[in-house]
Design a protein around this motif. Structure first.
Motif, short mmCIF file in Angstrom:
data_model
loop_
_atom_site.label_atom_id
_atom_site.label_comp_id
_atom_site.label_asym_id
_atom_site.label_seq_id
_atom_site.Cartn_x
_atom_site.Cartn_y
_atom_site.Cartn_z
N ARG A 163 0.09 5.02 0.07
CA ARG A 163 -1.00 5.99 0.19
C ARG A 163 -0.52 7.28 -0.47
O ARG A 163 0.21 8.06 0.14
CB ARG A 163 -1.34 6.24 1.65
N ARG A 205 -13.43 5.01 13.17
CA ARG A 205 -12.08 4.59 13.58
C ARG A 205 -11.34 5.72 14.30
O ARG A 205 -10.39 5.47 15.04
CB ARG A 205 -11.27 4.10 12.37
N GLU A 209 -13.06 -2.61 1.37
CA GLU A 209 -13.13 -1.93 2.67
C GLU A 209 -14.54 -1.47 3.00
O GLU A 209 -14.74 -0.70 3.94
CB GLU A 209 -12.11 -0.79 2.75
N CYS A 223 -4.09 -4.86 3.81
CA CYS A 223 -3.20 -3.72 4.04
C CYS A 223 -3.65 -2.83 5.19
O CYS A 223 -3.05 -1.80 5.44
CB CYS A 223 -3.01 -2.92 2.76
N GLY A 224 -4.71 -3.24 5.90
CA GLY A 224 -5.10 -2.49 7.10
C GLY A 224 -4.07 -2.74 8.20
O GLY A 224 -3.19 -3.59 8.04
N MET A 237 -9.51 -2.03 -3.28
CA MET A 237 -9.54 -2.36 -1.86
C MET A 237 -10.92 -2.89 -1.56
O MET A 237 -11.91 -2.44 -2.13
CB MET A 237 -9.30 -1.11 -1.02
N LEU A 278 0.85 -1.20 0.00
CA LEU A 278 0.00 0.00 0.00
C LEU A 278 0.88 1.24 0.00
O LEU A 278 1.64 1.46 0.94
CB LEU A 278 -0.90 0.02 1.25
N ASP A 318 -7.26 8.99 -1.84
CA ASP A 318 -8.36 8.42 -1.05
C ASP A 318 -9.09 9.40 -0.13
O ASP A 318 -10.32 9.38 -0.07
CB ASP A 318 -7.79 7.24 -0.23
N GLY A 343 -8.85 -3.64 3.06
CA GLY A 343 -8.57 -2.43 3.86
C GLY A 343 -9.35 -2.57 5.15
O GLY A 343 -10.45 -2.07 5.29
N THR A 344 -8.75 -3.29 6.08
CA THR A 344 -9.51 -3.67 7.28
C THR A 344 -9.71 -2.52 8.27
O THR A 344 -10.49 -2.65 9.19
CB THR A 344 -8.83 -4.87 7.97
N ASN A 345 -9.00 -1.40 8.04
CA ASN A 345 -9.28 -0.25 8.91
C ASN A 345 -10.68 0.26 8.60
O ASN A 345 -11.52 0.40 9.49
CB ASN A 345 -8.27 0.88 8.68
N ASP A 346 -10.92 0.52 7.31
CA ASP A 346 -12.25 0.99 6.93
C ASP A 346 -13.28 -0.12 7.02
O ASP A 346 -14.43 0.13 7.38
CB ASP A 346 -12.22 1.57 5.50
N ARG A 348 -14.97 10.78 -0.96
CA ARG A 348 -13.60 10.28 -0.84
C ARG A 348 -13.46 9.01 -1.68
O ARG A 348 -14.43 8.55 -2.27
CB ARG A 348 -13.23 9.99 0.63
N ARG A 381 -1.98 3.25 -4.59
CA ARG A 381 -3.41 3.53 -4.44
C ARG A 381 -3.71 4.96 -4.87
O ARG A 381 -2.99 5.89 -4.50
CB ARG A 381 -3.82 3.35 -2.97
C1 PEP Z 1 -7.83 0.58 5.32
O1 PEP Z 1 -8.90 1.17 5.30
O2 PEP Z 1 -7.65 -0.49 5.91
C2 PEP Z 1 -6.67 1.13 4.61
C3 PEP Z 1 -5.54 0.46 4.54
O3 PEP Z 1 -6.79 2.38 4.11
P1 PEP Z 1 -6.67 3.71 4.97
O4 PEP Z 1 -6.19 3.33 6.33
O5 PEP Z 1 -5.72 4.58 4.24
O6 PEP Z 1 -8.06 4.20 4.97
#
Ligand code: PEP
Ligand code: MG
Length: 904
Positions: A575, A793, A759, A845-846, A757, A573, A634, A780-783, A679, A631
């Motif tokens: 960014r 988050r 996500e 990639c989270g 992604m 990833l 975003d 994208g496990t954060n989102d 976004r 990427r």
């Molecule tokens: C995610 O969402 O997991 C991710 C890797 O993207 P970002 O943290 O940049 O939103």
């Protein structure tokens, strides 16, 4: 009848190491040692279930347990020829806790149980040593009063100190039988005065009191804190070991000690430990008397004057080393043992796999592979992935001059700087305000555990390498120096008095070097450690064992270089938005965002193009043919804009525009819920020229890098926040068109794959459709966590700790993947995506890409790679290897079970 009690001794035992859940670590290993025919004082273990029973039944003991314990004690009487409470040869007992997982010093112990005004006489008579008997009795009263009756041991210390002063003695060992007898009388009087009851004389009353107190100590605050920190389940409970006492305080041919079969700090293959002549176990671990070295080599290295055990008791020492060798070969791991020598006879009191620093763990694992004791896979499985962080600790730059203000024993490696805190509470308070602290104590005790956790490093002025501070710091992986005897803690005035007239006050900055034992004034330049030698070999074995590739999340050349140094096999990833924050770029970016039409935007983008191109060229060159996932932009655009009035005024001035105009544009771009707003791919769809500029920068850079390095870039272009296949189709069209243009202009076609992604829950659910266009998915496990839970988050930290405290969730789902919810979506998307496109590349990639438990989940689901921050790459390599090994073993076991099944 329920079996509560397991017996051991006399070359046999009812349990073994395998019964650790039932017997606790100490009990299971005592049984194992007894089975091996090693000299273990006979005893019995009350199972951990009895602890649960105790708490479930208003803190009482089951009736049938009592009968079984008495039966066991009768066996011990037969074996030793002594009798419990007897007036001739009294049997004395030790009562110790022992949970399934080691919880050093967190629970209670009672030694010398069975002594009273009568048996003390008998013991003295039998041993021909009244002094020893009275010393044992006063120890018992002190411990029992503290553990069972709840009277603080410090009151007793005062009496003892007075007695010593009155008789002109320096050490406890100088007291005569009569003097100890006097101390005992004063102790008993103190108990009566303080508690209004007398010290129990009936050994059976003492016994049940001590057993109940040890069970109760499972719930004492320090044990509860320790369990929370180490994730030890409360329902496990502790076992209680009731064992025949052997005496290390029986004159000069007696001793007690602790040893590691290899050095727990460095991993060096040499017996390592300490002992005290004429003492009992608690004297060694408490750090009250500074102990002597076991070996001559150790004595010389530490500069101790008092003789080593090797010199003082050569025969017993030989027997002891041969037992240590045997235990190490038997357990195939470094052991931490406790022993006592009673009038020349060696007794083993405990063995367990020893805690060690990560560096030692690496060396021991690698050496044991070379010694043929374990396989490379086993070596890899023995290192806790998060502990690799310890190796990434800075050390003091050897080139700088050191202003050493004191020194002690190097108990746990690495160096750290912080302000001095003299109490655990001060350390916690400073840490909660974001300040770095060094906890400085005379010695630490389990009550200090919260302060030790808050500290960057620990310094004590007393104690040896096996003192509480040393053992705990090594376990936590923080630097520690102990026994810095030339320094003095002046608690009353809040200062540390160092030799040579230096005095440091609370809050002043010191540096502690746990590798050399030095304490330095102020802060000092540090360097990162070399990741070679054992680390490199272990990583090589890990790489051979793992299936998934490990990539890094990297946006800058610096990140990319660090990632490669740590062994990343590509960038998972990049960014790209991070590239727009540097230097003057933010102005150009703002120009683009503030432009009111496409023409204005394109003009600004034309200025950004060469900047992005040169960034990508450098990244591609560093990664030298390894895969790189770029990427597209975003975040919501207003993230690049000023917010407060002051910032707006400043930016308006710099950009030569009216503040009112700027404010209007900022307000126009305002969103109520930007993370769910304009976004991700939505930006590329609204403003295709942004995606086109980025694609052009990527392809042109790939041409330059390929020509420069001679390696084609393994290029992956990633579209963020897709939930509908047409979104991806749309953006992919722009990318494909630019690719063709650049190929025509440069005469070089760049191979690439385009993907997305995953996500958003809709993307996961519609993965089979999205995979018709996408050539790869990156989770994208954060989102995905944010959108699955509907938890911001950025704001979840306000309530997640409350959820954890109230037991609603165990783990923060933004740190460790929620297998049941988010994990199900990943599993579903992987299956559906691959059903459409069998060679669909899958990665994560989270932040979870660097979390060992989440990595194990990714292995199970069959992802192709994980991508994490550069510094976590070694952790991910190791975790991925362990996960692959577990999966392999599970499939071998499943296959074997299948073959054995009578059903086809
Ligand atoms: C995610 O969402 O997991 C991710 C890797 O993207 P970002 O943290 O940049 O939103
Ligand atoms: Mg995201």
């Amino acid at each position: 009848m329920r079996k509560w009690v397991y017996r051991f001794g006399g070359g046999k035992a009812e349990g073994s190491t395998a019964d650790v859940a039932l017997l606790g670590g100490k009990g299971a290993n005592l049984a194992e040692m007894a089975n091996l025919g090693l000299p273990v004082p006979p005893g019995l273990t009350i199972v951990t279930d009895a602890c649960s029973w105790y708490f479930a039944h208003a803190r009482s003991l089951p009736e049938d347990l009592k009968a079984q314990v008495l039966d066991g004690i009768a066996g011990m009487e037969t074996e030793t020829g002594r009798s419990f409470g007897g007036s001739a040869q009294p049997l004395l007992l030790s009562i110790r806790s022992g949970a399934r997982a080691s919880m050093p010093g967190m629970m209670d112990t009672v030694l010398n149980l069975g002594l009273n005004d009568e048996t003390v006489q008998a013991l003295g008579h039998d041993a021909g040593d009244a002094r020893f008997a009275w010393d044992s009795y006063r120890r018992f009263i002190q411990m029992y009063a503290d553990v069972v009756m709840g009277l603080d041991h410090e009151a007793f210390e005062e009496i003892l100190e007075d007695e010593k002063a009155r008789n002109g003695h320096e050490y406890d060992t100088d007291l005569s039988a009569v003097e100890w007898q006097h101390v005992v009388a004063l102790y008993k009087r103190l108990i009566e005065e303080e508690l209004g009851e007398s010290f129990p004389q009936d050994p059976h009353v003492q016994l049940w009191g001590a057993i109940a107190a040890v069970f109760a100590s499972w719930m004492n605050p320090r044990a509860v804190t320790y369990r929370t920190l180490h994730r030890i389940p409360e329902q496990w409970g502790t076992a209680v070991n009731v064992q025949t006492m052997v005496f290390g305080n029986h004159g000069s041919s007696s001793a007690t000690g602790v040893a590691f079969t290899r050095n727990p700090s460095t991993g060096e293959k040499a017996l390592y430990g300490e002992f005290l002549v004429n003492a009992q176990g608690e004297d060694v671990v408490s750090g009250i008397r500074t102990p002597q070295s076991l070996t001559e080599e150790g004595r010389q290295a530490s500069g101790f004057e008092k003789p080593s055990m090797e010199k003082l008791m050569p025969e017993t020492f030989r027997e002891f080393t041969s037992i240590c060798d045997r235990l190490e070969r038997h357990y195939r791991d470094m052991q931490d043992v406790e022993f006592t020598v009673e009038r020349g006879k060696l007794w083993m009191l405990q063995t367990r796999c020893g805690k060690r620093t990560t560096r030692a763990a690496m060396k021991i694992a690698v050496d044991m592979v070379d010694e043929g004791l374990i396989s490379t896979e086993e070596a890899v499985s023995r290192i806790e992935p998060p502990s690799l962080d310890q190796l990434l600790h800075p050390t003091i730059d050897p080139k700088v001059e050191r202003s050493v203000i004191g020194s002690g024993l190097p108990a746990s490696p690495g160096a750290a700087t912080g302000e001095i805190a003299f109490t655990a509470e001060d350390a916690v308070a400073a840490e909660s305000e974001g300040r770095k602290v060094i906890l400085v104590r005379v010695e630490t005790s389990p009550e200090d555990i919260h302060g030790m956790h808050a500290a960057e490093a620990i310094l004590t002025t007393r104690g040896g390498m096996t003192s509480h501070a040393a053992v705990v710091a090594r376990g936590m992986g923080i630097p520690c120096v102990v026994g810095a005897g030339s320094m003095r803690v002046d608690l009353r005035n809040g200062q540390l008095i160092c030799p040579g007239g230096v005095t440091l006050k609370r809050g002043e900055i010191v540096t502690v070097d746990g590798s050399s034992g030095h304490v330095l004034k102020g802060s000092v330049p540090m360097i990162q450690p070399e990741l070679s030698g054992d680390f490199a070999r272990l990583m090589e074995w890990a790489d051979a064992a793992r299936r998934m590739a490990i990539r890094a999340n990297a946006d800058t050349p610096q990140d990319a270089r660090a990632a490669r140094a740590f062994g990343a096999e590509g960038i998972g990833l990049c960014r790209t938005e991070h590239m727009f924050f540097e230097g003057d770029r933010i102005h150009v970016m703002r120009e683009m965002i503030l432009a009111e039409g496409e023409t204005g935007r394109r003009a600004a983008l034309a200025k950004l193009l060469p900047m992005q191109r040169s960034d990508f060229t450098e990244l591609f060159s560093i990664m030298h043919g390894l895969p790189v996932t770029i990427r597209l932009l975003d975040p919501p655009l207003h993230e690049f804009l000023p917010k407060s009035d002051d910032e707006i005024a400043e930016v308006a001035k710099a950009m030569d525009m009216e503040p009112a105009f700027l404010r209007r544009r900022v307000e126009a771009l305002h969103e109520f819920n930007p993370m769910l707003g304009h976004r991700g791919c939505r930006l590329a769809i609204s403003y295709p020229e942004i995606a086109e500029m980025q694609a052009r920068a990527v392809f042109e850079a790939a041409v330059v890098a390929a020509r420069e390095t001679g390696e084609a870039v393994a290029l992956e272009i990633m579209v963020p926040l897709v939930s509908l296949r047409p979104e991806l189709d749309h953006v992919k069209n722009y990318i494909d068109r630019v690719a063709q243009e650049v190929a025509q202009e440069t005469g070089m076609r760049i191979d690439y794959i385009a993907g997305t992604m995953i996500e958003l829950p809709r993307a996961a659910i519609r993965a089979h459709v999205i995979a018709e266009t996408a050539e790869f998915f990156s989770f994208g496990t954060n989102d995905l966590t944010q959108t699955t839970f509907g938890m911001s988050r950025d704001d979840a930290a306000a309530f997640i700790p409350t959820y954890q405290r109230k037991g609603i969730i165990e783990q923060d789902p933004f740190v460790s993947l929620d297998f049941d919810g988010v994990g199900e979506l990943i599993r579903l998307a992987a299956e559906r995506g691959r059903a459409t496109r069998s060679d669909l590349k899958l990665g994560i990639c989270g932040e979870h890409g660097g979390d060992p438990a989440s990595i194990a989940f990714c292995e199970e689901v069959g992802l192709d790679y994980v991508s994490c921050s550069p510094f976590r790459v070694p952790i991910a390599r190791l975790a991925a290897a362990q996960a692959a090994t577990v999966q392999r073993q599970a499939s071998v076991a499943a296959q074997a079970a299948n073959e054995a099944s009578p059903f086809p």
